[in-house]
Design a protein around this motif. Structure first.
Motif, mmCIF file in Angstrom:
data_model
loop_
_atom_site.group_PDB
_atom_site.id
_atom_site.type_symbol
_atom_site.label_atom_id
_atom_site.label_comp_id
_atom_site.label_asym_id
_atom_site.label_seq_id
_atom_site.Cartn_x
_atom_site.Cartn_y
_atom_site.Cartn_z
ATOM 1 N N ILE A 131 38.852 27.098 40.549
ATOM 2 C CA ILE A 131 39.329 26.945 41.928
ATOM 3 C C ILE A 131 40.225 28.104 42.341
ATOM 4 O O ILE A 131 40.830 28.084 43.401
ATOM 5 N N THR A 132 40.347 29.131 41.478
ATOM 6 C CA THR A 132 41.049 30.343 41.906
ATOM 7 C C THR A 132 40.152 31.535 41.605
ATOM 8 O O THR A 132 39.153 31.411 40.894
ATOM 9 N N GLY A 133 40.537 32.647 42.145
ATOM 10 C CA GLY A 133 39.847 33.889 41.833
ATOM 11 C C GLY A 133 38.557 34.040 42.621
ATOM 12 O O GLY A 133 38.247 33.231 43.502
ATOM 13 N N ALA A 162 36.022 31.127 43.095
ATOM 14 C CA ALA A 162 36.578 29.842 43.494
ATOM 15 C C ALA A 162 35.626 29.038 44.373
ATOM 16 O O ALA A 162 35.611 27.807 44.302
ATOM 17 N N GLN A 179 42.134 20.537 37.568
ATOM 18 C CA GLN A 179 42.619 21.718 36.849
ATOM 19 C C GLN A 179 41.666 22.875 37.080
ATOM 20 O O GLN A 179 40.507 22.669 37.449
ATOM 21 N N ASP A 180 42.172 24.063 36.815
ATOM 22 C CA ASP A 180 41.413 25.288 37.057
ATOM 23 C C ASP A 180 40.875 25.813 35.737
ATOM 24 O O ASP A 180 41.614 25.884 34.763
ATOM 25 N N ASP A 181 39.600 26.135 35.695
ATOM 26 C CA ASP A 181 39.096 26.710 34.430
ATOM 27 C C ASP A 181 39.179 28.240 34.441
ATOM 28 O O ASP A 181 38.899 28.881 33.423
ATOM 29 N N TYR A 226 46.973 38.554 48.232
ATOM 30 C CA TYR A 226 46.874 37.104 48.432
ATOM 31 C C TYR A 226 47.380 36.687 49.803
ATOM 32 O O TYR A 226 47.010 35.620 50.287
ATOM 33 N N ARG A 283 44.274 37.138 51.730
ATOM 34 C CA ARG A 283 43.374 36.059 51.365
ATOM 35 C C ARG A 283 43.756 34.797 52.123
ATOM 36 O O ARG A 283 42.925 34.097 52.687
ATOM 37 N N PHE A 330 39.163 40.414 50.306
ATOM 38 C CA PHE A 330 40.582 40.708 50.100
ATOM 39 C C PHE A 330 40.868 41.501 48.838
ATOM 40 O O PHE A 330 41.904 42.114 48.706
ATOM 41 N N ARG A 365 50.343 25.723 38.040
ATOM 42 C CA ARG A 365 48.890 25.696 38.155
ATOM 43 C C ARG A 365 48.425 25.007 39.419
ATOM 44 O O ARG A 365 47.426 25.374 40.013
ATOM 45 N N ALA A 399 47.561 26.860 42.467
ATOM 46 C CA ALA A 399 46.405 27.705 42.243
ATOM 47 C C ALA A 399 46.362 29.016 43.016
ATOM 48 O O ALA A 399 46.861 30.031 42.535
ATOM 49 N N GLU A 400 45.801 28.994 44.224
ATOM 50 C CA GLU A 400 45.500 30.263 44.870
ATOM 51 C C GLU A 400 46.754 30.992 45.318
ATOM 52 O O GLU A 400 46.702 32.144 45.691
ATOM 53 N N ARG A 423 49.355 31.309 43.317
ATOM 54 C CA ARG A 423 50.087 31.712 42.121
ATOM 55 C C ARG A 423 50.387 33.204 42.121
ATOM 56 O O ARG A 423 51.508 33.625 41.885
#
Lengths: 243, 262, 426, 359, 580
Positions: free
Chosen positions: C57-59, C62, C100-102, D166, D169, D275, E526, E529-530, E532
């Protein structure tokens, strides 16, 4: 003092410090139009700090500095320079990657009148014909003597009323030291008032009108150059062997 | 007898500038040699060539039986040449004692193992380093010794000059190269310096080569003076001989020199 | 003085007694829990049933994990038969999530899995998104604790290789062996391609998929001209395309992700020599995001993925209620192809919980091993991606319908595939 | 006291010139690899002359973009001696913001009806945005740290880089987006008998024009002179009446404007914004700046071009012939390998003085 | 009032308003609103708005610094806060209102500003609709700004207590994941304190009481306490110091059993970065060589471990017999070989680039980092290193009975090696070698003139750094068991460099604190998330500006900073009085 004329540069009880280290304590001195005043003292007595404080490069935390009738101790360096004060810094500090021409031009950075600037540049070339020969050369490639000439020339293109000079003879060969002092006399004769910091006390006093002696941040002696040269305590005070 | 330091036909060029031009130069055991010359005459370049910071373009440099050409500065220090710098260059963030201890580096050998496990040889070496560094500082009487734990950057100017010499002494050299040691000193300090240089030779047995613009210092200490101009040697001899040399007067001393020193 | 000390001791004892009281639960655990190697998850009266998700869910990837997470959320919502943004219940316990984020990486999978196993209330986990997060990492950590991990989007073959397979790992995504081979079949048989080139981006997913494709394509009699790779994050792929164009293939297959996929598509259109080469991507690019990134250059190219229209399952439900609910809750169309797999994975889990859960008063006990066994026993479960039949290695899409879609406009994903193949794992 | 015995002074000459051996073998290995690889590749004849030509042209085009970003690095470095790690994000901010203008123009049809005006507007939006971001960056993240040790602003720059990435983003969303098609930029022009993509021609020409403009600016104008003066000696520059703060801001603004322009040129080439798009071009441009000699504007331009061409041509030329699979994946190995080789022999890059060795 | 309406205060208000809008427009307000600070009372998003508005008033009402040339403006701080806060509220309210108007006019605002969602708007409007929302923002701005300004009127002690208490509530709430794990670990009930991710009302009240009272008395006793400490005899003080160190060590030892497996795992990751940081510190902090490619050694450590011990690796597969015979596949046997390999690679990388200085060195090391990452990723070396598919099944360190892959046990393993690395770093820095490095760092030429072989000491730094850094890789491999190339990107190098500089260059405790802040905190955040990395970036900037010398500066480094200042004033400083 008997002179009726008001000083063009007047420091009254100026103190300055680097962090916790006190560098100047209630320094008072004055410079009158047309004079050469020299500021003597041992290493780290506060001579350079005095010049830096006048120019706003180090902040005075107490006292007043009046230049040409105006208080300047809170102004920025740029503002002070624009009022007609400038300095030939210790160790010359030229812009080594720029040409001689550019160094001179940058000295006149705050001035707008092109003709007047050109006149000043010509005056510099009159003083130092060598510079004219090297006008397109990078300043960093000049010899030590030429660099000192350029440093003085750069300050002159700012058309200062008062010129501060910080140890102009330092690190120079004896023959060049001689030339530098001749130049100082000549500039003064052209109407520029000079405040000179020197180690070389005897030579400096020989061309100066008056002198001050600083010791650990305080003025300990002030008199005419002649009187100072003959002053019995001069060497004691100046040598600074009072640690 | 061969010279301690012996340069033959050494030249060094930077771009279009011939900084050092076919210079022959020597210094003997126990001798103090003064080097003078106008700014940009190549004096400091000469030092840099001798100490290995620049390789010479041509010429031979021998010292105490070693050929110095091709050696790195640290190797040259190890053979026994130490130097100071024109602008004082101390390790400002180190204490006075630590500065001097760095000087002992080429005379010690402790490695990673010793550092990690504090072997007995390392410990005794550290003690010796401290002692020797302390001894070098003691040479300056009460100028440096009481301030062992002050930062070098906090010292007064003249003391920085002294510390720089002490640091060079700690490398246990045979030859000491001093680059404008009197610059920025007042007359009294210069007198002290003259005495100090004499003691360095007499008590420590160093040979000394110094660059200086200050004629009283040069005349006060030098056994022999060498004058350079535009990278070339233009005169050599006693101070009086060199000072009387017309070429030196024209290029360097100016007319005041002939008026005698005050 | 004395009394105050006494007081303190008494107070301390009292606190200790309180704590002890709080800790020692009155017994009465069902026998199934005693016999289960990993014990039971105990859902107390009024407590929710906690389900973990472990998705990216990040990067940059996502969009993939977010889409899968949305599928899980919708499944819980619909558990009570309505999409009302209120989660349904099993045996009187509402479903709640621990997302959670993998991180789409091994270390991300590890911290995510550790975070989940530290929460003892977790019944099972839906995840991971990326094979590298599961392989030898999350699948092992969770299996060691007896927590089932059901992936809606791991397609890497290695995860269900018998030698590698972890006992609590299952997936509702199709194995890449199916998709890569289906694309090769399509290219060779339908498009009549005889030469092909592939590009991967260094991700295990793309690398594995292109290799399966290449193997199958050669097996069919085709020739692979170039297998090259690019770096993620790079933008200029003209060199690799020139390499491909030096010997122009009939088909260029690059099963990579959105940003680089978009750039390669655009640049391929401008590369001399590739005018007649057909471009094909896979489900990592079967998203609106890819079409946004590639723009008009994507028109005419092919993208493979699960055949959502041919679902033997509830196609009408998917196209109608499901998509409406998706749009209502998350805004817009699904962003990737895996929300349907995750929806099915969640339902598969809920069915299994219903089956093995032991109701004891207001509490619910879920024996972990039994839950796992129930999951592996799933047969003939009609989901929206088809009928789920789990095999012993954890592949629940042992038979999958793979579709190949042709892009008609960059404004929306094609609705129906131009080619569809039902593939079965051997 | 006598000097210690001479015997202890005999030099133990360096036992093994380890460094030299490694250096020489490394150079030989790289040169051999390059030569042998190239020879083998050329012998194989996989690529036609036209292929090589297009690789080189592609390389020049991408190199031009690197060069423009690199100039921004080098300007700031020349004056503050710090690596503005966030410069790539300055570049991204302009191109990404201008995207929305382009989309609006594209939707209304104005874009293809009045392409020049539209492109001008897009360019201005991009340059203004990048300039603003650069100036704010200087004010917030760097100015408070004047005089701090050099690594400290490097770290704030890294922090600012993340922060900006970010932020954008969050503002604009995470997805990659394609710029609308501008018809006039499509297709090719034939130059000296070679068909070249219009976008590539425009990018290269624009980069050259911008470089000339900048070079003239720094060499000839008052502000340019002030920038050089501040770079050499900040205190004396102030003594000469130069407003140091304003000059530094001007430097950041110019670097930002260039980055904004580079962003639009980048978009012409690659047609996509996201981004994260600033990060890798930023690193590449940084590399280019070092390759050319950091601090030198011309060096940065040369470094950018060289890096671009090396990346485009290198892997195919050096690696295909020796049978390395997926040669293009090894682009960083080729590019950085050459960088190392160049810096071994020219420790200051092509045009930079090596950081002065004071002796 | 007029004094309060000065341009400065209005400007402060505008900055505050822009900040609040920034938080909203990047999506933080909405995302954080999901997180309750006090369950069912206030969400983190709402709290952010309130903090933004109050902070505006608080910052604006700072006592003015005397500025050259200007008379300090004196005004009632509450009034100043009122003006600034209202300005912020008006700005925020107006923009929100404009956005609402645009949306209702059918403009697709979200296609540009992705975070302008109904949820965000509703949070910003406190659920009161566009007009009500704008009004309440103005009202809150005024009230909170004035209130925060009025804090300036309180006594120092009281103001300190108020701000401390409010911060404590926020922290208690944010620490929920840790504290509830700790409570769980101690088998204590936590329902009374936390519920649904936030504090309960009871928990909040208890926090306020405890923090407020504690801080008040702590402050009140401060003078006496300082006096008492000053009066302690020296031997007592050293005793206490020893006890403190002992307590710290004991704390580190029992920590994993307090916090449970997840936080132990985070601690393990922090430990890895401590190892990497200690290694890089040798290179950058001691020897002064800026290395941006430190990840290379991390990768070498991990891959060498994998290649030597994983049954999946080519070497073990093909030469398994040989390997097994020599016992090389055993983790502990492989360990010294891995370090040796890393040291050799360190020297190989170091040798060609020693001549380079500063930024040239930085970019070349960065290049080496990228080269190594690309090589392990490449199809070319895939048969040996696994390529994109990674190296799997790296066995945990034997003996199996110790289960050295369980997070708690991995933590101990890493802790031990961190201790060893810290010892090595400490001993090195405090030796002849450390002195030579320090000299080289300050002035390379002079160090060389003092007989320090620059090449040897630079290579030594590279080699030591590589060795320690490879240990990080070794334990990474041991901890995760699966090695994929994407774990070895440039970000790792940047992260480690940030750790050591943020902690304080050259400082060993600094590395630990730096890792905890930059690696530990993000792991615990965590759920954001985005955001962070956004927060990470902001923290980096903020800390470096507030403490350029790092959080736990090394003494010598601090002196260097100081020395540099002094150096600038070379010939002018009067120091005789100061030192003699």
């Amino acid at each position: 003092m008997t002179e009726q004329q008001a000083p063009i540069l007047d420091l009254a009880s100026v103190s300055a410090a680097y962090g916790p280290v006190r560098a100047l304590e209630e320094v008072s001195l004055e410079v009158r139009t047309g004079e050469i005043v020299c500021l003597l003292g041992s290493n780290a007595a506060g001579k350079s700090t005095t010049l830096r404080t006048i120019l706003g490069m180090t902040r005075a935390h107490a006292g007043e500095i009046v230049f040409d009738g105006e208080r300047i101790e809170r102004l920025s360096t740029q503002e002070i320079v624009s009022r007609g004060l400038t300095m030939v810094p210790e160790n010359r500090r030229l812009f080594g990657k720029m040409t001689v021409r550019e160094n001179l031009a940058i000295g006149a950075n705050l001035r707008k009148d092109k003709a007047a600037i050109q006149a000043d540049v010509d005056r510099v070339f009159g003083l130092f014909p060598r510079l004219k020969e090297r006008i397109s050369q990078k300043a960093g490639t000049l010899s030590g003597g030429e660099q000192q000439m350029l440093a003085i020339g750069r300050a002159l293109t700012a058309s200062p009323k008062v010129l501060l000079m910080d140890e102009p003879s330092m690190g120079l060969a004896p023959i060049l030291v001689e030339q530098v002092f001749d130049t100082i006399k000549e500039i003064n004769a052209q109407g520029v008032t000079i405040l000179l910091v020197e180690q070389n006390a005897h030579v400096a006093l020989s061309i100066a009108d008056r002198g001050y002696v600083l010791q650990t941040g305080r003025i300990v002696l002030a008199d005419t150059a002649k009187a100072l040269l003959e002053h019995p305590n001069l060497s004691d005070a100046y040598l600074g062997e009072l640690e | 007898m061969s010279h301690l330091l012996d340069l033959e036909g050494v030249s060094k060029r930077f771009g279009g500038v011939q900084a050092v031009d076919q210079v022959d130069f020597h210094a003997d055991q126990g001798e103090i040699v003064g080097v003078i010359g106008p700014n940009g005459a190549g004096k400091t370049t000469l030092f840099n060539v001798v100490t290995g910071f620049y390789g010479p373009d041509s010429g031979k440099i021998r010292f105490d039986g070693n050929n110095l050409v091709g050696l790195k500065p640290n190797q040259i220090t190890k053979v026994g040449i130490a130097r100071t710098f024109q602008a004082v260059r101390l390790f400002g963030a180190m204490t006075v004692l630590e500065n001097a201890m760095v000087g002992q580096h080429p005379r010690t050998r402790a490695g990673v193992f010793g550092a990690l496990f504090h072997t007995s040889s390392t410990r005794s070496e550290e003690e010796r380093v401290q002692a020797k560094a302390g001894a070098a500082l003691d040479f300056f009487g009460d100028r440096l010794s009481p301030r062992l734990n002050s930062l070098a950057s906090e010292l007064a100017y003249a003391d920085r000059r002294r510390l720089e010499i002490a640091r060079a002494m700690a490398t246990e050299p045979k030859l000491l190269l001093l680059d404008e040691p009197a610059a920025g000193m007042n007359p009294a300090e210069k007198d002290g310096l003259i005495e100090l240089i004499g003691r360095l030779r007499d008590e420590k047995g160093y040979s000394i080569v110094l660059i200086e613009h200050d004629m009283p210092v040069i005349s006060g200490v030098s056994d022999r003076v060498v004058a350079l101009d535009y990278g070339k040697k233009i005169a050599e001899g006693t101070y009086e001989e060199v000072a009387a040399n017309q070429q030196v007067i024209e290029a360097y001393l100016g007319k005041s020199a002939t008026q005698g020193q005050t | 003085m004395r009394t105050s000390k006494l007081w303190r001791i008494t107070l301390l004892l009292a606190v200790l007694a309180l704590i002890a009281g709080a800790c020692t639960d009155s017994g009465g655990v069902p026998a199934e829990c005693e016999s289960d190697a990993f014990g039971c998850v105990e859902v107390g009266a009024g407590d929710p049933i906690e389900v973990g998700t472990l998705l990216v869910i990040t990067g940059p990837n996502a969009f993939l994990g977010q889409d899968s997470q949305n599928g899980v959320v919708l499944a819980a919502d619909y558990l009570d038969g309505t999409f009302d943004q209120v989660n349904g219940e099993i045996d009187g316990h509402v479903i709640s999530f621990n997302h959670q984020d993998d991180g789409c990486s091994a270390d991300g999978g590890q911290s995510g899995a550790q975070s989940l196993v530290s929460d003892t209330a977790i019944v099972a986990v839906i995840g991971t998104s990326c094979s590298s997060a599961a392989l030898g990492v999350a699948d092992k950590i969770l299996s060691d604790r007896g927590i089932a991990l059901i992936s809606p989007s791991n397609t890497g073959p290695a995860l269900t290789e018998p030698s590698q397979h972890q006992p609590f790992y299952l997936r509702t995504a199709h194995n890449d062996k199916l998709q890569g081979a289906a694309v090769a079949n399509f290219a060779y048989n339908e498009l009549g391609a005889r030469t092909a080139a592939t590009i991967h981006d260094g991700s295990p997913y793309a690398d594995g998929l292109q290799q399966v494709f290449a193997d199958r394509f050669v097996e069919l009699g085709g020739e692979i001209t170039v297998q090259d790779a690019i770096q993620v994050g790079d933008t200029d792929f003209t060199s690799v395309l020139t390499t491909v164009a030096a010997n122009p293939p009939d088909v260029l297959y690059y099963p990579i992700f959105v940003a680089e996929g978009g750039l390669i598509t655009q640049q391929a259109r401008q590369t001399a020599g590739l005018e007649n080469t057909t471009l094909i991507g896979s489900d990592g690019m079967l998203t609106q995001g890819f079409l946004d990134a590639a723009g008009e250059a994507s028109i005419g190219m092919y993208l493979s993925g699960p055949d959502l229209s041919a679902f033997s399952g509830d196609a009408a439900f998917y196209a109608g209620a499901f998509k409406t609910a998706y749009a209502a809750q998350f805004g817009g169309e699904p962003g990737a192809a895996f929300h349907a797999h995750s929806y099915d994975a969640a339902n598969m889990l809920f069915k299994a919980i219903e089956k093995v859960g032991i109701v004891d008063g207001d509490a619910l006990y879920i024996p972990r091993t039994a839950l796992k066994d129930a999951l592996f026993e799933t047969q003939g479960l009609v989901g929206i991606t088809g009928t789920l039949n789990c095999n012993a290695d954890g592949d629940c899409q042992s038979t999958a319908t793979i579709g190949v879609y042709q892009v008609e406009t960059p404004d929306s994903l094609p609705a129906a595939p131009v080619y569809s193949e039902v593939a079965t794992l051997e | 006291m006598t000097a210690p015995a001479t015997s202890s002074r005999r030099l133990r000459f360096e036992r093994l010139p380890l460094r030299r051996i490694i250096l020489i073998s490394l150079s030989i290995a790289i040169v051999y690899g390059v030569v042998a690889g190239s020879a083998a590749t050329l012998r194989m004849g996989t690529f036609t002359a036209a292929d090589w030509r297009s690789l080189v042209i592609n390389g020049i085009a991408r190199g031009s973009v690197y060069a423009l970003i690199a100039i921004g690095y080098t300007l700031v470095y020349g004056i503050l001696f710090m690596i503005n790690f966030a410069h790539g994000e300055v570049f991204m901010s302009g191109a990404y913001t201008a995207f929305f203008v382009a989309v609006a123009f594209g939707r209304s049809g104005y874009l293809n009806a009045h392409p020049l005006v539209s492109i001008g507007a897009i360019l201005i939006v991009s340059m203004v945005t990048s300039t603003l971001v650069a100036v704010i960056l200087e004010r917030v993240a760097y100015r408070p740290l004047r005089g701090a040790p050099r690594l400290v602003p490097l770290i704030t720059a890294i922090g600012a880089s993340f922060f900006l990435q970010y932020t954008f983003r969050g503002l604009y969303g995470a997805q990659a987006r394609a710029y609308p098609t501008i018809n006039v930029l499509q297709g090719t022009w034939t130059i000296f008998g070679v068909e070249i993509l219009r976008t590539q021609v425009i990018v290269v020409v624009a980069a050259i024009l911008l470089w000339i403009a900048l070079f003239t600016f720094v060499a000839k104008t008052r502000t340019g002179r002030s920038m050089r003066a501040v770079g050499e000696d900040r205190e004396i520059a102030a003594l000469m009446g130069i407003n140091v703060d304003r000059t530094i801001v001007a430097t950041f603004a110019i670097g930002g404007a260039l980055a904004g322009a580079a962003g639009i040129l980048y978009v012409f080439l690659f047609n996509q914004v996201i981004f994260t798009m600033g990060f890798f071009p930023g690193i590449k441009a940084f590399t280019a700046a070092v390759l050319g000699g950091i601090g030198s504007v011309t060096g940065a331009a040369m470094g950018g071009l060289l890096l671009g061409v090396l990346e485009a041509v290198g892997p195919n030329l050096f690696l295909t012939g020796v049978g390395v699979p997926s040669p293009n994946q090894l682009q960083p190995v080729v590019a950085f390998g050459i960088l190392v080789l160049v810096l071994i022999f020219l420790p200051g890059g092509f045009l930079g003085a090596p950081e002065e060795k004071r002796a | 009032m007029r004094a309060a309406l000065s341009r400065d205060n209005v400007r402060a208000g505008l900055i505050g308003g822009v900040t609040v809008l920034y938080l909203a427009l990047v999506g933080m307000i909405e995302r954080f609103q999901d997180r309750d600070v006090i369950t069912d009372v206030i969400g983190l998003g709402t709290l952010l708005i309130l903090i933004g508005l109050a902070g505006t008033g608080y910052m604006a009402s700072r006592p003015p610094k005397p500025r050259p040339g200007r008379k300090p403006v004196t005004a009632n701080p509450a009034l100043i806060g009122l003006v600034a806060g209202t300005t912020a509220g008006v700005l925020a309210g107006a923009v929100i209102l404009i956005l609402e108007l645009l949306i209702s006019a059918g403009v697709d605002v979200r296609s540009v500003l992705a975070s302008v969602t109904p949820g965000m708007l509703s949070t910003m409007e406190f659920g009161l609709g566009p007009v009500g929302g704008a009004l309440i923002l103005v009202g809150l701005g005024a009230a909170l700004g004035a209130g925060a300004g009025a804090l300036r009127l309180l006594s120092d002690q009281l103001r300190d207590t108020v701000t401390f208490t409010l911060t404590a509530v926020l922290l208690m709430s944010l620490m929920e994941p840790i504290l509830s794990a700790v409570l769980d670990g101690l088998s204590l009930p936590d329902r009374w304190l936390y519920e649904g991710g936030g504090l309960t009302v009871l928990g909040a009240v208890l926090t306020v009481v405890a923090a407020g009272a504690g801080r008040w008395f702590w402050k009140e006793r401060e003078p006496q306490r300082k006096e008492a400490v000053a009066l302690l005899p020296a031997d007592r003080r050293t005793l206490y110091r020893k006890l403190a160190v002992f307590a710290a060590v004991a704390f580190l030892v029992v920590l994993p059993w307090l916090v449970g497996s997840f936080i132990s795992d985070v601690l393990g990751t922090v430990g890895l970065y401590v190892l990497l940081g200690l290694g890089l510190n040798i290179v950058v902090g001691y020897a002064g060589l800026l290395d941006l490619g430190y990840v290379a050694f991390f990768a070498v450590g991990a891959y060498a471990t994998g290649v030597l011990t994983s049954p999946a690796s080519y070497l073990v597969r093909e030469e398994g017999q040989l390997f097994a015979e020599k016992g090389l596949t055993n983790f502990w046997v492989a360990l010294p070989f891995v370090v040796l390999i890393a040291v050799i690679i360190g020297i190989l990388i170091g040798a060609p680039v020693l001549r380079l200085r500063g930024d040239y060195l930085a970019i070349v090391t960065l290049g080496f980092g990228e080269i190594i990452r690309t090589l392990v990723l490449s199809d070319w070396l895939a048969p040996y290193l696994g390529g994109a598919q990674g190296l799997l099944n790296v066995p945990p360190p034997p003996p199996e009975a110790l289960d050295l892959r369980a997070p708690q046990n991995v933590y101990y393993l890493i802790l031990v090696f961190c201790g060893i690395a810290a010892f090595v770093a400490w001993r090195l820095s405090d030796s002849r070698i450390g002195r030579a490095w320090a000299a080289m760092r300050e002035d390379e030429s002079v160090a060389e003139a003092m007989g320090v072989s620059i090449i040897r000491y630079k290579l030594l730094a590279f080699a030591m750094g590589a060795g320690v850094g490879s240990l990080g890789g070794v334990f990474f491999a041991a901890k995760i068991g699966s090695i994929f190339p994407n774990s070895f990107g440039l970000l790792v190098s940047i992260n480690v460099l940030s750790v050591i500089i943020l902690g304080g260059l050259g400082s060993i405790p600094g590395v630990i604190v730096g890792s905890a802040v930059l690696v530990g905190l993000p792991e615990l955040l965590r759920e954001f998330a985005e955001f962070r990395l956004l927060i990470y970036g902001a923290i980096l900037v903020a800390i470096m500006i507030l403490r350029p010398e790092g959080l736990v500066p090394n003494k010598r480094r601090q002196r260097e900073l100081h020395a540099r200042d002094a150096e600038a004033e070379l010939s002018v400083i009067v120091t005789d009085e100061a030192t003699s």
